[in-house]
Design an enzyme around this catalytic site. Structure first.
Site, mmCIF file in Angstrom:
data_model
loop_
_atom_site.group_PDB
_atom_site.id
_atom_site.type_symbol
_atom_site.label_atom_id
_atom_site.label_comp_id
_atom_site.label_asym_id
_atom_site.label_seq_id
_atom_site.Cartn_x
_atom_site.Cartn_y
_atom_site.Cartn_z
ATOM 1 N N GLU A 10 -7.936 11.561 3.226
ATOM 2 C CA GLU A 10 -7.016 12.695 3.265
ATOM 3 C C GLU A 10 -6.799 13.152 4.702
ATOM 4 O OE1 GLU A 10 -6.298 17.280 1.741
ATOM 5 O OE2 GLU A 10 -7.894 16.096 0.810
ATOM 6 N N GLU A 57 -13.396 9.606 -1.462
ATOM 7 C CA GLU A 57 -12.386 10.434 -0.812
ATOM 8 C C GLU A 57 -13.034 11.199 0.334
ATOM 9 O OE1 GLU A 57 -10.092 14.264 -0.267
ATOM 10 O OE2 GLU A 57 -12.148 13.993 -0.919
ATOM 11 N N ASP A 106 -12.195 13.327 4.311
ATOM 12 C CA ASP A 106 -11.182 14.117 5.011
ATOM 13 C C ASP A 106 -11.296 13.895 6.518
ATOM 14 O OD1 ASP A 106 -10.404 15.727 2.563
ATOM 15 O OD2 ASP A 106 -12.532 16.219 2.703
ATOM 16 N N HIS A 161 -13.955 18.680 6.113
ATOM 17 C CA HIS A 161 -13.003 19.192 5.141
ATOM 18 C C HIS A 161 -12.292 20.449 5.624
ATOM 19 C CE1 HIS A 161 -11.603 21.584 1.679
ATOM 20 N NE2 HIS A 161 -11.227 20.406 1.208
ATOM 21 N N HIS A 167 -15.249 12.741 -4.641
ATOM 22 C CA HIS A 167 -14.623 13.782 -3.835
ATOM 23 C C HIS A 167 -15.551 14.246 -2.712
ATOM 24 C CE1 HIS A 167 -12.985 18.120 -3.579
ATOM 25 N NE2 HIS A 167 -12.075 17.323 -3.032
#
Length: 588
Positions: free
Chosen positions: A362, A292, A294, A307, A265
């Site tokens: 994401e 993951e 962003d 993020h 993450h």
């Protein structure tokens, strides 16, 4: 980018998702639909749960061979979760040989909200007839179609009346794995049925790492073939004799048939700057299967990693970076763990391409203008087979399927038992999967609702990989803040070490395993099943690592045995009948 047109499979222009698609397949109602069929409207089928001690074992699917077989399957104490039937028209539902079983009403009455229907459709006429039936006032919510022609699935699911229908693509040995992912996704299939000859741990993991569920079509249930299919890590096994599958599942003494994916993450946020290149590299080296990250879009159309929607928390800057140019953004530095450049997506792609991990990207912005430049970057770096996309914003998921349909996606919003009818609807509408909060992770939801419908649960955010393994209910995708806690832990074992001339149940065997970071590790296994073919032995072992009981697929000793230390690289795949096994060779 894969864009093959063999096997009558074509990647077609994608229609706008969620819009009313007016095609020749939108009809008026079909007459003769009784109240009996209408009772199926919006019901969630209560699938059977086996008594296996395995954690989240594969679902059992039956291919129907006759009307009597269907009656027997649906009345048995141990029922399959799904049955596969051939669809000609609503008055002519058939078995696997094309013999009529009954009308749609009669078949649905036999299923009686206990077994899920999957209709095999291999012709455009049958697809037309299916859409016609689904376009009436009857809405069967909990239903799937399967085909070896991907465009048939696409044609069905492009109709507004069928967008909730789960799509299942049958593939064969002519497919490359990357091709299977892209063709399935473009044509709105969430499940891939793989022949048992392809069902190795690595093949299954490849597809499931990219949000595609794998079911194994088990034509030969003799010998070790059932265990081999189960131990591949697939989420489902298809057979004409589901009782044999249940008998085998119930023989296991606990444990797991697959290890989870380890999703880092924001990289490694406990020790490195979030969404940083250093954190990405450290996560890969620490055993992440996925990273993951962003992404936002700058005012000059550049993709950068961040993020938050402000610079304040993670950098020495302030303000909204989406309202800045890239040059303005990069005046500032990430500074949670020492100063570091705010990276572009290009830099992340360059790092990911040097590894085997999958990027989980994401889309943090609600601005759908990000999709076109994202496609350009995917093409530039050839990231087609190494990334998936997630988002909270449904318009982003809709735009993804319109502009970049080759890339699988998942919805980050709530998916739970109480919202499941809505989940089925939005999964179909946006051609997307589930990646939801770990507060929704329960054994009942994962098995009774997701697994039996060919849906893999991906969850966020656990504290560490180890904590996720402890807390999760046998799920497959663990997004966590401490991915490096998987370092040194086994993903799978697929070969053995030393000279073996014969094996017996209960014998100890040294296995070669692959760890999360890609290293080789030796573990002790115990033989639990053996099959002798002439002078050769095929055998399956169970072994322990990280507190988990795991299982190998079939390993084989050739006549005369194998000498020396055997590594995974010295194994080749061969077919013994229809069974895929591993044959060992000596080092030269």
């Amino acid at each position: 980018m894969v864009n093959k047109t063999s096997k009558k499979i074509k990647i077609l222009p994608v229609l706008a998702v969620g819009a009313l698609v007016v095609t020749s397949s939108i009809f008026g109602g079909v007459g003769g639909i009784s109240a009996l069929a209408q009772t199926q409207n919006n019901n969630i089928v209560d699938t059977y749960q086996s008594q296996s001690s395995l954690v989240n074992e594969p679902t059992v699917v039956a291919e129907v061979t006759s009307a009597a077989h269907l009656e027997e399957l649906c009345s048995a104490e141990e029922r399959p979760s799904n049955v596969i039937l051939q669809y000609d028209n609503y008055e002519n539902i058939c078995d696997s040989s094309g013999n009529k079983i009954g009308t749609m009403e009669e078949v649905m009455a036999i299923l009686n909200n206990k077994v899920l229907p999957i209709f095999s459709i291999e012709s455009s006429t049958s697809a037309y007839n299916f859409i016609s039936y689904m376009s009436t006032e009857v809405k069967i919510l909990d239903i799937a179609v399967t085909s070896s022609d991907a465009t048939i699935i696409k044609d069905i699911k492009s109709d507004i009346s069928c967008r909730h229908v789960r799509g299942i693509l049958r593939i064969d040995e002519t497919y490359e794995l990357a091709e299977a992912v892209q063709i399935a996704n473009v044509n709105a299939a969430t499940i891939v049925i793989m022949p048992q000859s392809m069902a190795t741990i690595n093949n299954v993991r490849y597809l499931q790492a990219r949000f595609k569920t794998v079911w194994v079509d088990l034509k030969d249930t003799s010998g070790l073939n059932i265990q081999n299919a189960i131990n591949s890590g697939a989420y489902g096994v298809i057979s004409t004799t589901p009782a044999d599958i249940y008998s085998t599942l119930n023989s296991y003494e606990g444990g797991y048939t697959r290890t989870p994916f380890n999703v880092a993450h924001r990289g490694l946020p406990k020790t490195h700057n979030e969404n940083s290149i250093s954190g990405t590299i450290a996560a890969i080296e620490g055993g992440a299967t996925h990273v993951e990250l962003d992404v936002f879009l700058s005012t000059d159309n550049q993709l950068f990693l961040m993020h938050d929607d402000t610079l304040d928390r993670t950098s020495n800057g302030t303000g909204n970076p989406s309202k800045m140019t890239l040059a303005q953004i990069q005046q500032y530095k990430l500074d949670l763990f020492g100063e570091e450049k705010i990276p572009t997506l290009d830099e992340a792609f360059e790092v990911i391409k040097e590894s085997e991990v999958v990027l989980v990207l994401e889309l943090k912005t609600s601005d759908t203008n990000i999709i076109e430049p994202l496609r350009a970057k995917i093409e530039e770096y050839d990231m087609w087979d190494q990334m998936v996309v997630i988002s909270f914003y449904l318009p982003q998921l809709e735009k993804m399927y319109e502009v970049i349909p080759e890339i699988p996606t998942a919805n980050l919003n709530t998916a739970s038992k109480s919202t499941f009818a809505d989940v089925i609807d939005w999964m179909g509408k946006y051609n997307t999967g589930i990646n939801t909060s770990n507060g929704n992770d329960t054994a009942e939801f994962n098995e009774k609702y997701l697994r039996d419908r060919g849906i893999i649960g991906w969850y966020y955010t656990y504290d560490t990989y180890e904590k996720g393994v402890t807390d999760a209910s046998g799920i497959i995708g663990l997004t966590n803040n401490g991915a490096a806690t998987a370092l040194g832990k086994v993903m799978y074992a697929d070969s053995f070490v030393g000279d073996l001339t014969e094996v017996a149940v209960g014998q100890t065997v040294t296995l070669n395993a692959t760890t999360y970071e890609g290293a080789e590790k030796q573990v002790e296994g115990t033989v639990i099943a053996v099959e002798q073919n002439g002078a050769n032995y095929s055998f399956i072992c169970k072994y322990e690592d990280n507190g988990l009981t795991l299982y190998t697929q079939a390993l084989t000793i050739e006549k005369g045995g194998c000498a020396g230390s055997i590594s995974a690289s010295t194994f080749v795949l061969t077919a013994l009948g229809a069974s895929l096994v591993l044959i060992c060779k000596k080092h030269n």
